[in-house]
Motif scaffolding. Structure first.
Motif, PDB file in Angstrom:
ATOM      1  N   ARG A 131       0.808  -1.228   0.000  1.00 31.48           N
ATOM      2  CA  ARG A 131       0.000   0.000   0.000  1.00 31.48           C
ATOM      3  C   ARG A 131       0.845   1.283   0.000  1.00 31.48           C
ATOM      4  O   ARG A 131       0.343   2.349   0.311  1.00 31.48           O
ATOM      5  N   ALA A 132       2.127   1.152  -0.377  1.00 31.39           N
ATOM      6  CA  ALA A 132       2.961   2.351  -0.470  1.00 31.39           C
ATOM      7  C   ALA A 132       2.644   3.128  -1.744  1.00 31.39           C
ATOM      8  O   ALA A 132       2.722   4.350  -1.769  1.00 31.39           O
ATOM      9  N   HIS A 133       2.306   2.409  -2.812  1.00 29.86           N
ATOM     10  CA  HIS A 133       1.937   3.033  -4.081  1.00 29.86           C
ATOM     11  C   HIS A 133       0.554   2.517  -4.457  1.00 29.86           C
ATOM     12  O   HIS A 133       0.412   1.385  -4.931  1.00 29.86           O
ATOM     13  N   LEU A 134      -0.456   3.324  -4.264  1.00 31.82           N
ATOM     14  CA  LEU A 134      -1.831   2.894  -4.452  1.00 31.82           C
ATOM     15  C   LEU A 134      -2.172   2.626  -5.909  1.00 31.82           C
ATOM     16  O   LEU A 134      -3.152   1.936  -6.199  1.00 31.82           O
ATOM     17  N   GLU A 135      -1.368   3.167  -6.829  1.00 32.89           N
ATOM     18  CA  GLU A 135      -1.648   2.943  -8.240  1.00 32.89           C
ATOM     19  C   GLU A 135      -1.030   1.641  -8.736  1.00 32.89           C
ATOM     20  O   GLU A 135      -1.317   1.200  -9.848  1.00 32.89           O
ATOM     21  N   GLU A 136      -0.174   1.002  -7.949  1.00 28.89           N
ATOM     22  CA  GLU A 136       0.463  -0.257  -8.335  1.00 28.89           C
ATOM     23  C   GLU A 136       0.187  -1.292  -7.248  1.00 28.89           C
ATOM     24  O   GLU A 136       0.982  -1.466  -6.319  1.00 28.89           O
ATOM     25  N   THR A 137      -0.934  -1.962  -7.364  1.00 30.99           N
ATOM     26  CA  THR A 137      -1.358  -2.901  -6.318  1.00 30.99           C
ATOM     27  C   THR A 137      -1.580  -4.314  -6.839  1.00 30.99           C
ATOM     28  O   THR A 137      -2.128  -5.145  -6.116  1.00 30.99           O
ATOM     29  N   ALA A 138      -1.169  -4.600  -8.082  1.00 31.86           N
ATOM     30  CA  ALA A 138      -1.439  -5.924  -8.648  1.00 31.86           C
ATOM     31  C   ALA A 138      -0.740  -7.024  -7.852  1.00 31.86           C
ATOM     32  O   ALA A 138      -1.354  -8.030  -7.486  1.00 31.86           O
ATOM     33  N   ALA A 139       0.563  -6.833  -7.563  1.00 28.72           N
ATOM     34  CA  ALA A 139       1.310  -7.844  -6.815  1.00 28.72           C
ATOM     35  C   ALA A 139       0.769  -7.994  -5.394  1.00 28.72           C
ATOM     36  O   ALA A 139       0.676  -9.103  -4.860  1.00 28.72           O
ATOM     37  N   GLU A 140       0.383  -6.872  -4.786  1.00 28.43           N
ATOM     38  CA  GLU A 140      -0.123  -6.918  -3.410  1.00 28.43           C
ATOM     39  C   GLU A 140      -1.456  -7.644  -3.342  1.00 28.43           C
ATOM     40  O   GLU A 140      -1.684  -8.460  -2.437  1.00 28.43           O
ATOM     41  N   GLU A 141      -2.334  -7.366  -4.290  1.00 27.60           N
ATOM     42  CA  GLU A 141      -3.630  -8.035  -4.298  1.00 27.60           C
ATOM     43  C   GLU A 141      -3.491  -9.515  -4.615  1.00 27.60           C
ATOM     44  O   GLU A 141      -4.228 -10.348  -4.072  1.00 27.60           O
ATOM     45  N   SER A 142      -2.539  -9.868  -5.472  1.00 31.09           N
ATOM     46  CA  SER A 142      -2.279 -11.282  -5.750  1.00 31.09           C
ATOM     47  C   SER A 142      -1.761 -11.992  -4.503  1.00 31.09           C
ATOM     48  O   SER A 142      -2.151 -13.138  -4.219  1.00 31.09           O
ATOM     49  N   TRP A 143      -0.884 -11.314  -3.746  1.00 33.83           N
ATOM     50  CA  TRP A 143      -0.367 -11.916  -2.511  1.00 33.83           C
ATOM     51  C   TRP A 143      -1.474 -12.029  -1.461  1.00 33.83           C
ATOM     52  O   TRP A 143      -1.518 -12.999  -0.700  1.00 33.83           O
ATOM     53  N   ASP A 144      -2.383 -11.056  -1.412  1.00 36.45           N
ATOM     54  CA  ASP A 144      -3.537 -11.164  -0.523  1.00 36.45           C
ATOM     55  C   ASP A 144      -4.354 -12.406  -0.858  1.00 36.45           C
ATOM     56  O   ASP A 144      -4.820 -13.120   0.037  1.00 36.45           O
ATOM     57  N   TYR A 145      -4.522 -12.656  -2.137  1.00 40.10           N
ATOM     58  CA  TYR A 145      -5.290 -13.826  -2.573  1.00 40.10           C
ATOM     59  C   TYR A 145      -4.582 -15.119  -2.183  1.00 40.10           C
ATOM     60  O   TYR A 145      -5.228 -16.090  -1.767  1.00 40.10           O
ATOM     61  N   VAL A 146      -3.252 -15.138  -2.303  1.00 37.72           N
ATOM     62  CA  VAL A 146      -2.483 -16.320  -1.889  1.00 37.72           C
ATOM     63  C   VAL A 146      -2.651 -16.570  -0.397  1.00 37.72           C
ATOM     64  O   VAL A 146      -2.874 -17.706   0.039  1.00 37.72           O
TER      65      VAL A 146
END
Length: 280
Positions: A131-146
């Motif tokens: 959540r440091a860069h709100l415009e680049e969250t694809a990797a973070e959301e994928s890790w949330d899903y994992v």
């Protein structure tokens, strides 16, 4: 001679039918990928992924479907019309795929320690920049899903999240972790879900599904997953090792059988009659 012709006809139609099946399968995969792209809202609420990761997966499915359709079409036309050029091209592509898969398997086996370290570095970087860069969250959301699917938190433990700047808290008795770490099956208290708001999915997801991709405050000793995802991934690989090896062997044997049928058909066609002459 008639027995040889019958054998060649059998091989020709076997190759045609098998490739026709894979052409239909590739079409279904392609249509499924396009369906995800067109109807993102339904899939977002179903799998809990954001638009960006879902878009990546849908494009991968669409490309895989197109490649499968193209290769199967080569096999179908080459076998049915007995065209050596198409059969040779079909055999060459299958051979390249087979060699590439073997090479990839050898590299994964010999470089597995380096790959594990590389994967750990990528995960730790994703956690640190959460959540440091709100415009680049694809990797973070994928890790949330994992984390949600494997029922784990962090790489080694939930403590991996305690040092994340964007999740730091001034309270001494609380820490912040992604809501994908929250173990909802351990409690019937759903009050925590109502604290979550998803601006990008407003009105698209049910409240119970929103905890997968947003950030929430979880008290110390609360109901969160205590096991790290590294351990969960090892367990998953151990439990599914036979299935993974079986699928890899099945794909390899299928490619070998198709290569054998295509090269046998190509080498035993009538040398005095080239089917390409019909189209000149």
């Amino acid at each position: 001679m008639s027995a040889q012709k019958s054998c060649l006809s059998l091989i020709k139609y076997l190759l045609f039918v098998f490739n026709l099946f894979f052409f239909v399968l590739g079409s279904l995969i392609f249509c499924f990928g396009i369906w995800i792209l067109v109807d993102k809202t339904s899939f977002v609420s179903f799998v809990g992924l954001s638009f960006m990761p879902l878009q990546i997966w849908s494009k991968a499915l669409a490309i895989s479907g197109i490649l499968t359709m193209g290769l199967a079409l080569l096999g179908c036309v080459g076998a049915l019309k007995e065209l050596r050029c198409l059969l040779s091209l079909y055999f060459g592509i299958l051979l390249l795929l087979f060699v590439a898969q073997i090479t990839l398997g050898i590299l994964i086996f010999t470089q597995r320690i380096r790959l594990e370290r590389r994967m750990e570095d990528m995960v730790r970087q994703t956690i640190q920049n959460y959540r440091a860069h709100l415009e680049e969250t694809a990797a973070e959301e994928s890790w949330d899903y994992v984390q949600f699917q494997l029922r784990c938190c962090g790489w080694n433990s939930p403590q991996d999240w305690f040092r994340v700047p964007s999740l730091s808290s001034n309270e001494s008795n609380a820490f912040r972790v992604p809501c994908s770490c929250y173990n909802s099956s351990a409690t019937n208290d759903s009050a925590i879900f109502f604290k979550i708001s998803l601006p990008q999915f407003s009105g698209l997801q049910p409240v119970a599904a929103r905890h997968r991709t947003d950030v929430c405050v979880v008290p110390v000793n609360s109901y969160i997953y205590r096991e790290g995802c590294a351990r969960s991934l090892q367990k998953w690989l151990h439990n599914n090792l036979i299935s993974i090896v079986g699928i890899c062997l099945g794909v390899g044997l299928l490619e070998l059988s198709f290569m054998t049928l295509s090269i046998f058909l190509c080498r035993n066609l009538d040398q005095m009659y080239d089917r390409l002459a019909r189209y000149r």
